[in-house]
Motif scaffolding. Structure first.
Motif: not given
Ligand code: SF4
Ligand code: SF4
Length: 365
Positions: A297-298, A300-301, A303, A317, A338
């Motif tokens: 997980c990076i 990014c938020g 999800c 995550a 994601c």
């Molecule tokens: S979408 Fe959610 S699970 Fe995927 S990288 Fe971004 S924060 Fe992590």
């Protein structure tokens, strides 16, 4: 094809701007008029329809088919999203709209095969269901009391909420542009736990009352259906009326859809639907879960933002925690959106507890 978050938040309709409020006000007005007045009846009749509810069925089906087509244009690159959206459109057109309409044409009462108790209390109400042929009565009982629990245990509530249900169908199609507006705060999660279980208890109590009241009736010598317990009959009828008014008309219709542009498209499903509450309890012990790939997980938020049920998926995550949540409808958008392929929706025969609901963060948007 995907507009991305920046343009989403620049859009007045999708970021609680003036246009969003206007759409919400129009939806509120529409639902108040259709539930509580007969204004739409002559309009429906002039269009060759039986009445306002037939007109509502037409509009509802158009919204799901139109919204679903738009959704497929944007997210149809995912096989999961493609199949479940086509399933929702198919169920609405065939089971929720066409079959009941054809049944009515043959002078019988329409029956919606895609609804189950306790979403539809009538399906366990003897006075209502015993008017139908025996096969439909058996279907209503087996569907509600056996099929729904087993399917939910095996596949999670997604088999219904994101593949079959008409309320979920509207949310996932016409309501999709508003999914990011779901409240992610822990306050909302606490309210959700109270409200959905409260409505479930209310639905069970109301059904029990309806059945007991029916059992206290008998046929008189004149062939009339009468009771010797008039006070109980009055109380039971009043409670049934209150449930119809508050839960069915106000919460599922007026608020459930009217709040789409302000609180996201799953207000009814998340906070009030008794069937979702029941399936959520089963889901906690069932096979369905969302698994997280370690250290991918990076943060990014995306999800959490796209989760229409307000679940802070990112938190799980980030902590490398696979999870089960009672409220998750298995729409799969968190996994689809994601950028790192961190998340996966799975059904597993693994009875070990994965995660509890006690660790919910406030999401920074
Ligand atoms: S979408 Fe959610 S699970 Fe995927 S990288 Fe971004 S924060 Fe992590
Ligand atoms: S956690 Fe994922 S699959 Fe579940 S409701 Fe939220 S976005 Fe949909």
């Amino acid at each position: 094809m995907q507009s991305g978050l920046l343009s989403t938040y620049n859009s007045s309709a999708r970021s609680r701007g003036a246009i969003g409020w206007i759409i919400s006000a129009l939806l509120f007005a529409f639902y108040l008029i259709i539930y509580f007045t007969g204004i739409f009846d002559p309009i429906a009749k002039s269009l060759g329809l039986g009445g306002k509810w037939d007109m509502y069925g037409v509009l509802y089906t158009i919204a799901i088919v139109g919204g679903g087509s738009y959704f497929l244009k944007i997210h149809g690159n995912s096989r999961y999203q493609r199949i479940r959206t086509l399933s929702l459109m198919f169920v609405q057109v065939i089971f929720a709209f066409s079959i009941p309409l054809v049944m009515q044409m043959f002078e019988s009462k329409g029956f919606i095969f895609s609804l189950f108790w306790p979403l539809k209390l009538d399906y366990l109400s003897p006075a209502y269901i015993l008017d139908y042929p025996i096969l439909i009565i058996v279907y209503a009982f087996i569907g509600s009391l056996i099929l729904v629990p087993i399917m939910t245990f095996l596949f999670g509530k997604r088999w219904y909420c994101s593949w079959v249900c008409g309320c979920g169908g509207l949310a996932e199609t016409a309501g999709d542009p508003f999914r990011h507006l779901s409240n992610k705060r822990s306050k909302a999660w606490r309210f959700e736990q109270f409200s959905i279980n409260f409505i479930l208890l209310l639905a069970i109590a109301t059904t029990a009352l309806i059945i007991i009241n029916w059992g206290l009736h008998h046929e008189s010598s004149q062939g009339e259906w009468v009771t010797d317990h008039a006070t109980f009959d009055l109380i039971a009828s009043k409670i049934q009326g209150v449930y119809q008014f508050f839960v069915v008309a106000l919460l599922s219709g007026v608020l459930g859809v009217g709040l789409y542009p302000l609180m996201g498209s799953r207000v009814w499903c998340r906070f009030f639907c008794p069937l979702a509450g029941l399936m959520g309890l089963i889901q906690k012990f069932g096979r369905f879960r969302i698994t997280v790939k370690d250290d991918m997980c990076i943060s990014c938020g995306n999800c959490s933002t796209y989760c229409e049920m307000g679940i802070d998926v990112r938190m799980y995550a980030q902590n490398n925690q696979s999870f089960k949540r009672a409220s998750c409808v298995g729409c799969g958008m968190c996994a689809h959106i994601c950028p790192r392929g961190v998340l996966r929706l799975e059904n597993k025969w693994d009875f070990a507890p994965i995660q509890n609901d006690s660790n919910v963060d406030i999401l920074d948007l």
